[in-house]
Design an enzyme around this catalytic site. Structure first.
Site: not given
Ligand SMILES: [Mg+2]
Ligand SMILES: [Zn+2]
Lengths: 493, 95, 494
Positions: C78, C158, C182
């Site tokens: 990420k 997210s 998330s």
């Protein structure tokens, strides 16, 4: 608090009392910064004492330095203050180029140290108590240089993140003299503790001074905060100037606006700092990157047990142990090195010598010399052992007080001049105590000046002239007492 | 507690985010929607409840007083938009 | 071997160990898949050269008989994790060109164990979002589609890039972060497994902060075992993060498939929302029966402050974010928009550098912390947080081992379908996940079925602090019991 009439300021419409409280920022002595492993040392190339944490790089986290915590606890103990076993860190949010995180980590709600007290000797005869409101730990900011360019400021983060103690007093001071004496005493205590070097020129100790004025005994006035005053002399000047300014406004029928001001030493006045006033909303909240700071009583006790003797205790001991007058003891303990120097001189070769005599030398000729060359007493070439030697040589009658002054000059000006006894011997500075030699000198003078002898018999004050002649004849080394007695006997006065 | 336009501007300035005039009404209504959503918290009885300070009950570890990092000024300013002699450069700040 | 990207992480590891395949071959297969899937917009930065070089090293190690736990396994990271020498953006314009000189602790742990980085994965800007539509680099498109439809579906957020990349077989696993859901919500939307471990289990050092007291790193993987393998490498104490916990890291994979006989599973009645889709309710009931069939004991429980978790979250998270994001000021790194003075420089830089959602949350956070509102909002929210945590502590003290609940209130939705008029509509996505962050507990999302539209649905298990092993055991039961969800067909691959 009672109003002390001697502290009042005369205004056009009557007397005014000035009320002073102080926030002192004292840089913690530690190797590394408060929340990072970068060096806390003063100076350095730009941004060389900076870690990723200090530069607030994304994802960086603070980890607290154990020594900074210990130093704050020691300081709290030295201020006779309550140590809070649980405290926490808050963020004070504001934007400024030398504040990389966009917030300062500080202790807002629960500081590590609570209320305490400082005893302040304002003069040899006046002692006041200044209450300590709190002491908390926080980060220093970086430095912005504004004078390097017409259009830009340059930011150096070497100071950013260095540990500070903010020591907040109660509004217990009533004159610039009291305020100056308070800061001096606070600095002495921190230096004794080894928690702050107290170097105001380098900014290791700086004061925000809160000043208000009121009618004696009346309600407190609106205060103004004078930021970052960096010498004791300026603290006094800033308070005087600010008090005068406020009184003038009030006597003109105006009112004081609470604000932050800056002292300009060149103009001797304070001026408003509007830039800092704007958006005065710091949005404090507990720093979620840090857990509460928890201490054990045992840990605090251990630090307390290891605390050095502090100035008040040392002064009391000097009075009791050495029989010094309070004034002398106070002067000697104001600087720890000087106090240690005094004791080293007293203790030299564990001979007994008069402490008062040692104190007189240190506080008199030695201090005057050190002052004239801009050094502290321990920084001069003169060693405690040499002071001890001087005092001993006088006490034995080996040298006169006058010769001792010459000897002192040799010892204090020459590096490693050596043992004063050896110098006195080698340079023939010894006092002549051989009565035969003195008598010969006396006889010679009397024989050579029959007219003066006659005069002296009529007017005994002529004796001084004879003493002077004998001393001259012996190169100043004759024991003055012996000379006196012999002359009196021989002249029959 | 509805947020008016002046408050929106004040908050934006506190947060140092430039707002175009045209954005203000829209942002105000969005913020009010969020504030309305959190309004129901006012109904909770929080008498005698301590605010959470840390989710994991543990003691904060302290770091030894050792210098572990420094003399990396090149790295510190590597991503900076403007530098000179390892200083960060910003428009002149007037005090 | 047909398509190497179809393997699970565990299977790939075995194939490597048996020398049936090389790390370089695995890397090449995934680089090809990554490049072919650019239409999904999963990656912000691809690092194929670095991946191949690392894979070659892995092969050398394997040849020496010196393989580490993740030797040669290609992963996506990420783009919230700082990676040394590799641009790290947080999906924000303000960090568009930021290249860290340091490596986050969690990624460093993965490289220590031999994993190979394929690139940096897309996300909602600064991890603020539930659909991956707030990224400055454009939205991530889910590999999933409603059967017979071309409508673009969100992967959740997210960690949307992470979930989509794993579901699309672009990597064996990915790192995510979870502040309010998330990891779990995008895992649920994409039919992958995602775990948010206990707060403090993984170091936060080097991960761009959103809300410090809620952020936690965790893996997203193809199945429960793979997630367990990844978490073991990611977790561990870090002296650089004061909030990371000093506890040994268990062998989580060993817990997968162990008996859950006698485990007490709580079913919180407050999670049964008004208007909840029937299919979510049905999924939940199925989960209950699967666990019961495997020997668990089911009890109804009450978590009375559940409904306040989301509103309280929307005070705490923006408040912390407003302060955490103050460092993006155009002075030391990142975007700078010039101004006539430093204040204007700040204001222009931050207005241009942050996207709408980030600005909105900074504004809310600034407001709730500002003078006069702090007690009414922030302090009250933190008190409610204490109550939320107490709810969980009470049921755990009564013998409940874990809690079963839906992971999301619905299946994934189409791009642009939610939150455009009212931000709160989007926030409601996290209604089942956010309580877990507020209490610092571990939670895992595991695929359990499909919606009427043919999109994945997931259940969530919530455990006691630092008892992730229980969650892996329970999740593997659901994984075994639930109908197999086929991987999405590769419509993007020409
Ligand atoms: Mg202050
Ligand atoms: Zn301060």
């Amino acid at each position: 608090m009672n109003t002390n009439p001697s502290k009042l300021i005369k205004g056009a419409t009557g007397d005014w009392e000035v009320v002073i409280g102080m926030e002192v920022h004292a840089q913690i002595i530690s190797k590394a910064k408060l929340f990072s492993g970068a060096s806390a040392e003063f100076g350095g190339e730009p941004n060389s004492h900076v870690s990723l944490v200090d530069a607030a790089m994304p994802g960086m986290l603070p980890v607290i330095n154990a020594e900074c915590v210990a130093q704050a606890v020691r300081s709290g103990l030295g201020l006779k203050a309550r140590i809070n076993l649980r405290s926490h860190f808050d963020r004070k949010n504001y934007f400024y180029p030398d504040l990389p995180q966009g917030y300062q980590i500080s202790q807002y709600k629960n500081p590590i140290v609570g209320e305490g007290i400082v005893l302040v000797d304002v003069s040899p005869t006046e002692r006041i108590e200044v209450g300590i409101e709190r002491l908390h730990i926080e980060q220093d900011a970086g430095k912005s240089l504004h004078d390097q360019s017409a259009t830009d400021s340059f930011v150096d983060l070497n100071r950013a993140g260095v540990g500070l103690m903010e020591i907040v007093s109660k509004p217990d001071m009533r004159s610039s003299e009291e305020a100056k004496a308070y800061v001096a005493k606070l600095r002495t205590i921190l230096r004794y503790l080894g928690t702050c070097d107290g170097n105001m020129e380098q900014g290791s100790l700086r004061a925000d001074v809160n000043v208000s004025v009121r009618r004696p005994g009346g309600p407190l006035g609106t205060r103004c905060e004078i930021k970052n005053v960096n010498s004791i002399r300026f603290i006094g000047q800033a308070i005087e100037a600010e008090a005068r300014r406020q009184i003038a406004i009030l006597e003109d029928g105006g009112s004081i606006e609470q604000e932050t001001r800056l002292f300009d030493p060149n103009r001797g006045e304070t001026r408003s700092m509007r830039s800092k006033e704007e958006a005065h909303d710091y949005r404090y909240f507990p720093d979620p990157d840090l857990l509460p700071l928890e201490l054990d009583q045992a840990y605090v006790d251990e630090l307390a047990a290891a605390l050095p003797e502090l100035p008040d205790a040392k002064k009391a001991r000097f009075i009791a142990q050495y029989g010094l007058p309070a004034y002398d003891a106070g002067v000697l303990v104001a600087d720890k090195e000087t106090a240690d120097y005094f004791e080293a001189a007293i203790a030299h070769e564990s001979k007994s010598r008069d402490p008062k005599a040692v104190a007189n030398w240190i506080m008199g000729d030695v201090a005057a010399y050190a002052n004239s060359v801009g050094l502290s007493i321990p920084q001069t070439h003169l060693e405690p052992a040499q002071i001890a030697g001087i005092v001993d040589l006088i006490a034995e009658g080996t040298i006169s007080g006058k010769i001792a002054k010459d000897l002192l000059l040799i010892l204090i000006e020459e590096e490693k001049a050596g043992d004063p006894r050896v110098i006195v011997e080698a340079r023939g500075m010894k006092q002549v105590t051989d009565l035969g030699a003195i008598e010969a000198a006396v006889d010679a003078i009397i024989a050579a000046n029959p007219d003066k002898v006659a005069q002296a018999r009529a007017k005994p004050s002529m004796l001084g002239w004879f003493v002077g002649q004998v001393m001259k004849g012996t190169g100043g080394k004759a024991n003055p007492q012996a000379v006196n007695e012999l002359l009196k006997a021989k002249l029959g006065i | 507690m509805a947020v008016d336009h002046a408050t929106v501007r004040r908050i934006a300035h506190l947060a140092r985010i430039k707002l175009e005039d045209a954005e203000v009404p829209h942002l105000a209504s969005e913020l009010n929607a969020i504030l309305a959503f959190i309004e129901e918290l006012a109904a909770v009885d929080i008498e005698g409840v301590e605010p959470m300070t840390s989710v994991t009950p543990m003691r904060m570890k302290e770091r030894p007083d050792v210098v572990t990092m420094g003399n990396i000024a090149d790295e510190i300013v590597a991503n900076a938009p403007a530098t000179e002699d390892h200083y960060f450069v910003v428009p002149k700040v007037v005090e | 071997m047909t398509d190497l990207t179809e393997l699970s992480l565990a299977a790939a590891r075995e194939a490597l160990a048996k020398r049936q395949v090389s790390a370089v071959e695995l890397a090449k297969a995934h680089i090809a898949a990554m490049e072919a899937a650019r239409v999904l917009n999963c990656f912000i930065s691809e690092t194929p050269d670095q991946a191949l070089a690392a894979a070659a090293d892995c092969d050398a190690r394997i040849a020496r008989g010196d393989a580490r736990p993740l030797e040669g396994i290609p992963l996506g990271i990420k783009d919230l994790y700082c990676t040394k020498g590799v641009r790290t953006t947080a999906a924000s314009h303000i960090l568009e060109n930021f290249v860290p000189t340091y490596e986050s602790t969690v990624t460093a742990n993965l490289w220590r164990d031999g994993a190979v980085m394929l690139g940096k994965l897309n996300l909602d800007e600064f991890a603020m979002g539930s659909s991956n539509e707030t990224s400055y680099f454009g939205p991530v498109i889910s590999p999933w589609r409603r059967p017979g439809s071309n409508v673009k579906i969100v992967p959740g957020g997210s960690s949307g890039g992470s979930a989509a990349a794993v579901a699309a077989r672009l990597c064996y696993g990915a790192t995510g972060t979870d502040t309010g859901g998330s990891i779990r919500q995008p895992a649920a939307f994409t039919g992958t497994v995602g775990i948010k471990p206990t707060y403090g289990r993984c170091s936060r050092w080097g991960i761009v902060a959103f809300a410090s007291s809620l952020d936690q790193a965790g893996p997203i993987a193809r199945n429960v075992r793979d997630a367990a393998i990844l978490l073991r490498s990611m977790a561990g104490h870090d002296a650089k993060d004061t909030t990371s916990v000093d506890l040994p890291v268990p062998d989580y994979a060993a817990a997968v498939g162990t008996s859950i006989q006698g485990k007490v599973i709580g079913i919180p009645k407050e999670y049964r929302l008004d208007g909840m889709p029937a299919e979510i309710d049905r999924l939940w009931s199925e989960g209950v029966s699967w666990l019961k069939a495997a020997g668990a004991k089911i009890v109804e429980i009450s978590l009375p402050h559940t409904r306040y978790a989301l509103p309280a979250y929307y005070i705490v998270a923006p408040a912390e974010a407003s302060s955490n994001l103050a460092r993006y000021d155009g002075v030391r790194y990142g975007l700078r928009v010039p101004g006539k003075d430093v204040v204007e420089l700040y204001e222009k830089t931050r207005a241009a550098g942050f996207g709408r959602e980030v600005r909105r949350r900074i504004m809310i956070g600034t407001y709730v912390l500002s003078a006069g509102y702090y007690d009414a909002y922030y302090v009250r929210a933190q008190k409610i947080r204490t109550l939320i945590k107490r709810d969980f502590e009470t049921v755990f003290a009564e013998g409940v081992d874990a809690i079963l609940a839906p992971a999301t209130p619905s299946a994934a939705f189409g791009l642009g379908e939610k939150g455009s008029a009212d931000p709160v509509e989007m926030y409601l996505n996290d209604v089942f996940t956010v309580t877990v962050n507020m209490a610092g507990l571990p939670g895992i999302a595991v695929p359990a079925g499909t919606s009427a539209e043919g999109l994945p649905l997931a259940l969530q298990l919530i455990g006691r602090a630092f008892e992730e092993e229980t969650l892996f055991a329970l999740a593997s039961v659901i994984e075994e019991s639930a109908p197999k969800i086929a991987l999405p067909p590769k419509w993007w691959d020409r």
